[in-house]
Motif scaffolding. Sequence first.
Motif, short mmCIF file in Angstrom:
data_model
loop_
_atom_site.label_atom_id
_atom_site.label_comp_id
_atom_site.label_asym_id
_atom_site.label_seq_id
_atom_site.Cartn_x
_atom_site.Cartn_y
_atom_site.Cartn_z
N LEU A 173 0.83 -1.20 0.00
CA LEU A 173 0.00 0.00 0.00
C LEU A 173 0.87 1.25 0.00
O LEU A 173 0.65 2.18 -0.78
N ALA A 174 1.86 1.25 0.89
CA ALA A 174 2.72 2.43 0.99
C ALA A 174 3.41 2.71 -0.34
O ALA A 174 3.53 3.86 -0.76
N THR A 209 2.50 1.78 -3.38
CA THR A 209 1.66 1.97 -4.56
C THR A 209 0.78 3.20 -4.46
O THR A 209 0.62 3.92 -5.43
N ARG A 210 0.19 3.44 -3.30
CA ARG A 210 -0.84 4.46 -3.16
C ARG A 210 -0.28 5.82 -2.75
O ARG A 210 -1.03 6.78 -2.67
N PHE A 211 0.99 5.89 -2.43
CA PHE A 211 1.52 7.15 -1.95
C PHE A 211 2.72 7.55 -2.77
O PHE A 211 3.44 6.72 -3.31
N GLY A 258 -1.84 -2.35 -7.38
CA GLY A 258 -1.89 -1.41 -8.49
C GLY A 258 -3.04 -1.70 -9.44
O GLY A 258 -3.55 -0.81 -10.11
N GLY A 259 -3.46 -2.97 -9.47
CA GLY A 259 -4.55 -3.34 -10.36
C GLY A 259 -5.92 -3.01 -9.82
O GLY A 259 -6.92 -3.16 -10.52
N ILE A 292 -8.15 3.01 -7.88
CA ILE A 292 -8.09 3.87 -6.70
C ILE A 292 -9.43 4.54 -6.44
O ILE A 292 -9.75 4.94 -5.32
N GLU A 314 -11.38 5.91 -3.03
CA GLU A 314 -11.81 7.31 -2.90
C GLU A 314 -13.31 7.39 -2.64
O GLU A 314 -13.76 8.21 -1.84
N MET A 345 -13.89 6.73 0.90
CA MET A 345 -13.50 7.84 1.77
C MET A 345 -14.50 8.98 1.68
O MET A 345 -14.74 9.69 2.66
N ARG A 373 -8.57 6.66 5.56
CA ARG A 373 -7.78 6.02 4.50
C ARG A 373 -7.50 4.57 4.82
O ARG A 373 -7.66 3.68 4.01
N MET A 374 -7.06 4.30 6.07
CA MET A 374 -6.79 2.93 6.46
C MET A 374 -8.07 2.11 6.41
O MET A 374 -8.06 0.94 6.03
N PHE A 408 -8.59 1.08 2.98
CA PHE A 408 -7.68 0.00 2.62
C PHE A 408 -8.21 -1.35 3.11
O PHE A 408 -8.17 -2.34 2.40
#
Lengths: 308, 283
Positions: free
Chosen positions: B99-100, B102-104, B168-169, B172, B176, B179, B185-186, B189
């Motif tokens: 996650l760290a 890919t998403r950030f 990544g697949g 996102i 969103e 959220m 955010r967590m 996830f």
Amino acid sequence: MTLALRGRRLSSRRRGELLPYLLLIPAGIVILGLTAYPLIQLLIMSFQEFGRAQIFGAPPTWIWLENYAKVLTDPTFWVVLGRSIAFALVNVITTMSLGILIALLMSRLNRGFKLLVSAGLLLAWAMPPITATVVWGWLFDTDSGVINYVLTTVFGLDFVNHSWLIQPLSFFFVATVIITWQSVPFVAFTTFAGLTQVPTEVLEAAQLDGSTGFQRFRFITFPYIRPVLLVLLLLQIIWDMRVFPQIKALQTIGGISADTSTIGVYIYNVSIAGGNLGAGGAIAVILVIVMMALSAYYIRSTLRQDES
Amino acid sequence: MRNHTALPTRVLLNALAVIVFVFSAFPVYWMLNSALLPTTAIQDSTPHFWPDQFTLRNFVSVVTEPSGSIEFLPALTTSLIVTMSTVVFALFFAFFAALALTRFRFRSRRTLVVLLLVAQMIPAEAMIVSIFRVLDGWQLLNTMIGLTLVYLATVLPFTIWTLRGFVGGIPIELEEAAMVDGCSRMGAFFRVTLPLLGPGLTATGVFAFIQAWNEFTFALVIMNKPDTRTLPVWLNAFVQATKATDWAAIMAGSTLMAVPVIIFFLLVQGRMASGIAAGAVKG
């Protein structure tokens, strides 16, 4: 599964966003503590006098390059290194050749027979290395092994009570059989996947033009699969230099270990069995340098593939 | 192109296919065959090519009659605990790390990705020297925790790398949307991304299982007392003690060790083989 990354990232609109760093902590601690830190320790120990006394608590002394000097002037080291490289080369050539040939075979087979070959290859691939070594050791057993029996009865050669492991060259023949048997499936499946990417229209046009199969392979197929083969070649060299379980277990079954050790087993004997972590560390550092040099191209090409 | 193959060529190709199959599968068959035959039959001058004197005695004796200090059940327990712990923690830690990565977007992200690759190429055969010393210093030699930590360090780089691709697949927009509905955010996830990672977690979980179960080098160095052995180390010791007298028992022991992994492997690699056909390379 592809390695391409789709999707945007949640960009850190607040400066100094902590969450990504927090998420990295668990994996980070483990990898730092048990890969990075021991790697540094390895380097340090290779510059120190580190024997049994130090294992039991005596403070190590810095002898800098003395370990390396002793190792590099020790003829045993060079014999073992040469042996490891030669063994790796033989295995790589055998594995790659057989793997490519089997991939080509699979591309020409009908569905049923292709499934048969795949099933066999998957079984060989699935066997744990240590179990494969033990089973092949049993197949090659001196007194009751089936290979000696078949060679004697079917081929008329006298292999009754023939020991396959006592002679170093024969020992390595058995080891080569084991490692090739285990490694060919990966090469075959990966090459086959590469072969399916070769455009069939080009091949058919070439066939209509009267080319031989070998010409089609050499001028059309091979250029397409060359990147895949290069990566496979590199990986095989790296893995075949590293063989430890197979050699160690085969030595348990038979043979004279002094004559049959490759570099991984040698490091184990010097450091763990022999208690000399300083010298063993020096040899290990040399191995790491060699391995990382070999891996550089693979790392670069994987990164490039990852970014595309 | 297959339709244009002449009959003699087809017969030859099919014959080759059978030869490849036999050469690949025979050792596995022979292991099972020898395990199911009594020791006396194994030592006959003429091998029995199929278990005509079928017996389960070898399996029973391997599990219940420890020869010397070479007990199977403690080794099985150790292997199970270490392997399952490795899988569970690897999946969690790798999920977070993926996650760290890919998403950030943050500094040093790219360096970390490169380091993940580099870490995968460091030879274990060299690391045994200092891992032995480091674990000894932390009083973790001959402990399941010590071995699990080492295995975690071994499988995490590849696991993170692979989960990156799966995360990544996952679009996102789904996170969103969650959220927008009030999730943290967590929370997003865990509630959105994690459930969709089923296939990815299964594939990497099975990979970690196989790696940990089969691992020999580190286990030999770290778990060097008889009562802390894992199954691979056990098999090696068992062969040493029994090779002069009872290969049938050794084959039974080999079968017991190999069967769980073979089953898992076939389940996943069957799918990997088709994934390989789609273009991935790692095996």
